[in-house]
Design a protein around this motif. Sequence first.
Motif, PDB file in Angstrom:
ATOM      1  N   LEU A  99       0.784  -1.143  -0.203  1.00 17.92           N
ATOM      2  CA  LEU A  99      -0.029   0.083   0.052  1.00 17.92           C
ATOM      3  C   LEU A  99       0.664   1.442  -0.129  1.00 17.92           C
ATOM      4  O   LEU A  99       0.395   2.438  -0.097  1.00 17.92           O
ATOM      5  N   LEU A 100       2.115   1.122   0.269  1.00 15.70           N
ATOM      6  CA  LEU A 100       3.011   2.151   0.093  1.00 15.70           C
ATOM      7  C   LEU A 100       3.068   2.688  -1.315  1.00 15.70           C
ATOM      8  O   LEU A 100       3.921   1.810  -1.995  1.00 15.70           O
ATOM      9  N   LYS A 101       2.595   3.964  -1.671  1.00 16.53           N
ATOM     10  CA  LYS A 101       2.426   4.500  -2.966  1.00 16.53           C
ATOM     11  C   LYS A 101       3.878   4.431  -3.721  1.00 16.53           C
ATOM     12  O   LYS A 101       4.138   4.351  -4.821  1.00 16.53           O
ATOM     13  N   GLY A 102       4.908   5.155  -2.863  1.00 14.65           N
ATOM     14  CA  GLY A 102       6.199   5.468  -3.635  1.00 14.65           C
ATOM     15  C   GLY A 102       6.995   5.825  -2.670  1.00 14.65           C
ATOM     16  O   GLY A 102       6.662   6.249  -1.421  1.00 14.65           O
ATOM     17  N   LEU A 103       8.324   5.934  -3.146  1.00 13.48           N
ATOM     18  CA  LEU A 103       9.693   6.348  -2.217  1.00 13.48           C
ATOM     19  C   LEU A 103      10.401   7.110  -2.923  1.00 13.48           C
ATOM     20  O   LEU A 103      10.774   7.009  -4.050  1.00 13.48           O
ATOM     21  N   VAL A 104      10.941   8.187  -2.153  1.00 10.79           N
ATOM     22  CA  VAL A 104      11.997   9.077  -2.768  1.00 10.79           C
ATOM     23  C   VAL A 104      12.970   9.176  -1.655  1.00 10.79           C
ATOM     24  O   VAL A 104      12.762   9.378  -0.423  1.00 10.79           O
ATOM     25  N   LEU A 105      14.357   8.773  -2.053  1.00 13.00           N
ATOM     26  CA  LEU A 105      15.443   8.705  -1.339  1.00 13.00           C
ATOM     27  C   LEU A 105      16.428   9.736  -1.799  1.00 13.00           C
ATOM     28  O   LEU A 105      16.932   9.631  -2.941  1.00 13.00           O
ATOM     29  N   LEU A 106      16.662  10.634  -0.763  1.00 15.91           N
ATOM     30  CA  LEU A 106      18.051  11.438  -1.079  1.00 15.91           C
ATOM     31  C   LEU A 106      19.163  11.076  -0.405  1.00 15.91           C
ATOM     32  O   LEU A 106      18.898  11.319   1.035  1.00 15.91           O
ATOM     33  N   LEU A 107      20.298  11.137  -1.077  1.00 16.90           N
ATOM     34  CA  LEU A 107      21.555  10.808  -0.374  1.00 16.90           C
ATOM     35  C   LEU A 107      22.647  11.595  -0.513  1.00 16.90           C
ATOM     36  O   LEU A 107      22.924  11.915  -1.701  1.00 16.90           O
ATOM     37  N   ASP A 108      23.021  12.121   0.828  1.00 17.19           N
ATOM     38  CA  ASP A 108      24.335  13.187   0.620  1.00 17.19           C
ATOM     39  C   ASP A 108      25.475  12.387   1.544  1.00 17.19           C
ATOM     40  O   ASP A 108      25.860  12.868   2.805  1.00 17.19           O
ATOM     41  N   THR A 109      25.947  11.428   0.872  1.00 20.89           N
ATOM     42  CA  THR A 109      27.224  10.968   1.621  1.00 20.89           C
ATOM     43  C   THR A 109      28.140  10.510   0.591  1.00 20.89           C
ATOM     44  O   THR A 109      27.852  10.438  -0.646  1.00 20.89           O
ATOM     45  N   CYS A 110      29.544  10.082   1.007  1.00 15.80           N
ATOM     46  CA  CYS A 110      30.231   9.508   0.343  1.00 15.80           C
ATOM     47  C   CYS A 110      29.753   8.213  -0.420  1.00 15.80           C
ATOM     48  O   CYS A 110      29.121   7.270   0.216  1.00 15.80           O
ATOM     49  N   GLU A 111      30.333   7.957  -1.735  1.00 16.83           N
ATOM     50  CA  GLU A 111      30.092   6.956  -2.543  1.00 16.83           C
ATOM     51  C   GLU A 111      28.522   6.349  -2.424  1.00 16.83           C
ATOM     52  O   GLU A 111      28.210   5.128  -2.644  1.00 16.83           O
ATOM     53  N   SER A 112      27.708   7.426  -2.594  1.00 16.21           N
ATOM     54  CA  SER A 112      26.081   7.037  -2.363  1.00 16.21           C
ATOM     55  C   SER A 112      25.802   6.676  -3.784  1.00 16.21           C
ATOM     56  O   SER A 112      24.715   6.105  -3.788  1.00 16.21           O
ATOM     57  N   GLY A 113      26.499   6.739  -4.834  1.00 18.85           N
ATOM     58  CA  GLY A 113      25.936   5.966  -6.154  1.00 18.85           C
ATOM     59  C   GLY A 113      25.981   4.573  -6.074  1.00 18.85           C
ATOM     60  O   GLY A 113      25.154   3.995  -6.844  1.00 18.85           O
ATOM     61  N   GLN A 114      26.595   3.880  -5.142  1.00 19.54           N
ATOM     62  CA  GLN A 114      26.541   2.382  -4.879  1.00 19.54           C
ATOM     63  C   GLN A 114      24.895   2.208  -4.231  1.00 19.54           C
ATOM     64  O   GLN A 114      24.111   1.036  -4.775  1.00 19.54           O
ATOM     65  N   GLY A 115      24.363   3.171  -3.719  1.00 21.04           N
ATOM     66  CA  GLY A 115      22.827   2.919  -3.271  1.00 21.04           C
ATOM     67  C   GLY A 115      22.035   2.956  -4.714  1.00 21.04           C
ATOM     68  O   GLY A 115      20.895   2.277  -4.595  1.00 21.04           O
ATOM     69  N   VAL A 116      22.497   3.737  -5.566  1.00 16.62           N
ATOM     70  CA  VAL A 116      21.502   3.806  -6.844  1.00 16.62           C
ATOM     71  C   VAL A 116      21.397   2.382  -7.570  1.00 16.62           C
ATOM     72  O   VAL A 116      20.635   1.850  -7.754  1.00 16.62           O
ATOM     73  N   ALA A 117      22.906   1.778  -7.564  1.00 13.55           N
ATOM     74  CA  ALA A 117      23.145   0.530  -8.286  1.00 13.55           C
ATOM     75  C   ALA A 117      22.345  -0.537  -7.321  1.00 13.55           C
ATOM     76  O   ALA A 117      21.572  -1.641  -7.873  1.00 13.55           O
ATOM     77  N   ASN A 118      22.346  -0.314  -5.953  1.00 14.85           N
ATOM     78  CA  ASN A 118      21.511  -1.565  -5.135  1.00 14.85           C
ATOM     79  C   ASN A 118      19.914  -1.543  -5.348  1.00 14.85           C
ATOM     80  O   ASN A 118      19.318  -2.448  -5.289  1.00 14.85           O
ATOM     81  N   ALA A 119      19.585  -0.171  -5.424  1.00 12.95           N
ATOM     82  CA  ALA A 119      17.945   0.176  -5.674  1.00 12.95           C
ATOM     83  C   ALA A 119      17.620  -0.247  -6.936  1.00 12.95           C
ATOM     84  O   ALA A 119      16.789  -1.236  -7.029  1.00 12.95           O
ATOM     85  N   ALA A 120      18.462  -0.102  -8.044  1.00 16.64           N
ATOM     86  CA  ALA A 120      18.112  -0.803  -9.280  1.00 16.64           C
ATOM     87  C   ALA A 120      18.128  -2.239  -9.318  1.00 16.64           C
ATOM     88  O   ALA A 120      17.423  -2.810  -9.887  1.00 16.64           O
TER      89      ALA A 120
END
Length: 823
Positions: A99-120
């Motif tokens: 039922l959770l419609k959607g999620l926005v995650l903003l990351l301001d840390t070092c090497e945060s692009g890895q979080g994009v890869a994990n999410a994908a």
Amino acid sequence: MELDAVLRQGPGDCAAALPLLKGPLIDPSRDALDEALVDTFERANRERASLVLAYIGHGLRADREYYVLPSDAEEDHAARIPPYPLAFRIARLLSGRPLLKGLVLLLDTCESGQGVANAAGGWAVLNDEDMNRRFQVLTSSSLEPSYDCAFSREAAHVLRTGLVRHGQRLFCPDLRDALVIRGSLPHQPVFLGFDGGEGDSELWLARNRAPSALRDELRNFQPTTDVDATVAATTQYPLTVVRAPAGAGKTTLLAALTRPELERAIPRGFVQALHELQPADTAESVSRALIRQLRETVPGFKEACAGLPELEQGQLLREALERLGSDVPVRIVLDGLDQLRADALPDIRDLVSHLIWLQDQRMPGVRALISTRPEITPPWPQFVPVDLVAAHQHTMEAYLDRRGVHEDARPLVIERSGGNWLVGTLLADWLVDDYALEDLPTGVNDTYTKRLRGILGGEPWEGSAIKAVLTVLAVASGTLGIPQRLLGHAAGKVHRSADQSAVLTALVRLNPLIVTHVLDSGESSYALFHPTLPQYLSARNGRPTQEFDVDTKAGHRAVAEALRALAPRGMETSEDPLYDYAAEAEALHLWEQSDTHGVVQSLIDRVARVPQSNLQRWSHWLERFELRLAPDDFHVLTARAGVANWTDACGDFDGALTLFEELVDDLRGVFAPDHPNAVSFLELRREIADWFGFHDPAMALGLHQELVTDYTRTLGPYSPDTLAIRNNTASWTNKAGDPAAALDLWHKLLADSDGALSSGHGLRLTIRNGIAISLARTERIAAAVAAWGTLLEDVEGQLGADSDLAGHIRANIVRTLSPLVPT
């Protein structure tokens, strides 16, 4: 903290994910972070909501997984409290919460692009239902380090100020593009979006704070070398003048300088205030508009204003600027010097001259940027010109592509535009609105003609609400256009067809040709979108006849009548924009009807709270009168008296004295008993004589003695006005210290008025009161009290016991029977 405030309390309009938490979760432990995430996901799922998360802190990449470091965690995965696998944990929290419609995650840390890869790789493949939701991730970098919260601060700034190229809401891709264009981050942000939901996306970050008028104007802006040249000149020199013909893009260029997201060459905070000049502008109206903006854009300016007394707006602007530090940058842009009427130019010239003086003497950071047509010579001895070039073909091509104009139509549009941005924009509008290419207009005037034909759709022009509305808009002179209530009332005066419903419909149909502002009161205000349109409608550009024209005198008359009905004089309120408009523009509407007397009466009746503002208005109109009227014209002389009076009210007695002495001499020189305005001249001299009486009774007496002679020559010895001026002369004789002479004057006046005035006439009662006063001042107390007693009976019988004169008489009797001397 700043990003949290923008998302929750500002344009983000988010509800708190953790209701008991009044701000962001700061320095949580690993367990506290996990507990908070579980609670927020549960609540969002329960309420069928979308969730916005932001994480600012330490991050790292290990074995192709993204981790963050809560306050008690260590980088060593073998430590007692290891790093927190944020991306992996969010994947688990998404699972089983359909039922959770959607999620926005903003990351301001070092090497945060890895979080994009994990999410994908993991967020959309957990369960079948997970494919039916939306999520977006925006990070400060790819695999590089991030520091100093630069991403979060820039993101907060963008969301707080809005983006002119976008619609009513801002999304993660909009934010990323703006950050990339700005080039202010050490590394490029990374974005990932997944959309498996139905209907319109709800994953917006904030409402777009960019003003709608600017969004309409700049959405399709194309950067040119003119931007670089203007920024460079305005950075280096005190006064820069941008010159180009009408429609060449001056207004759009200057507006773009306020929006750094459009072009890297535009520094953030480059412009602190921008004002589009109107024909009727004065230093007062321009200063008011600039102050309103500088309060928000210049640190310390609001406090500087608060520390000053009530001043005329131009003086307030100057003194507040002088209180700022010498290194504070203040760039002020005035667009459209060529739009000012000739008699309004001196006001703006002096305002800009003082800004240049400030830059030279006290504030090196002050800059002024002005735009005008090439044929207008700026009234300042030194300035740096920036001459705009015609739009290059490739720039116009890019603009037309962005507008969605078919590539087959672009060559013809480019040819007919001739490098003129206004023409190119109007032709693009024509094609975007599905008008046929074969009917493409050939220029500005032809475009307006064909546009109005299309808007009317075969309806007759004459007698239409469309014409009535355009008649009013063509003459509207407010800084932000004309308020809707006033527009509707005035349009109805132009033609009875323009009732409230018809006016609203007309405004909708005229939308391509007008701009709308929302005033502080919440009311809408309207203006025509470009100065060439009122010129076209009023046939001021040399065309002998045209299909669509308006009667500008009728427009001015309609607005003036509407102001009398909706904003009557003497009932001014600072909270109603109609009174602001009246103070700013009523005199002009009367002036354009050749109603000079009405202008003077408006200045007299619509008094500002601040004396300096009144002095500014009278001075401005005196300059206008002197340009059009003879020096001995009564209205010129009245305006000089107004300037002198308000000079005194502003505390400059010596200046006022000089002005009044010069005016008295000139009034003596122009007076003649047979002059058409002889009585008006005499009344003006009387008012000036009374002013002198407040400072020098002997001077007032001398002037009144002259007036007795001139009133007698003009109106005869027994005219009520002549008798009244003789009464004033006796009164000033008494106040000048000769009560015996005053008594003789009043006795003779009472005898002379016997046949001219009835016994109960107010002036005869006043004369009798003067006789009693002089008796008291010559120490004939019993006679004075007896005279007052008889007079009081007559006054109460004629005027009533509560009349002012009856009260004054009683007070004089009390003073006479006490040590005080009656007045």
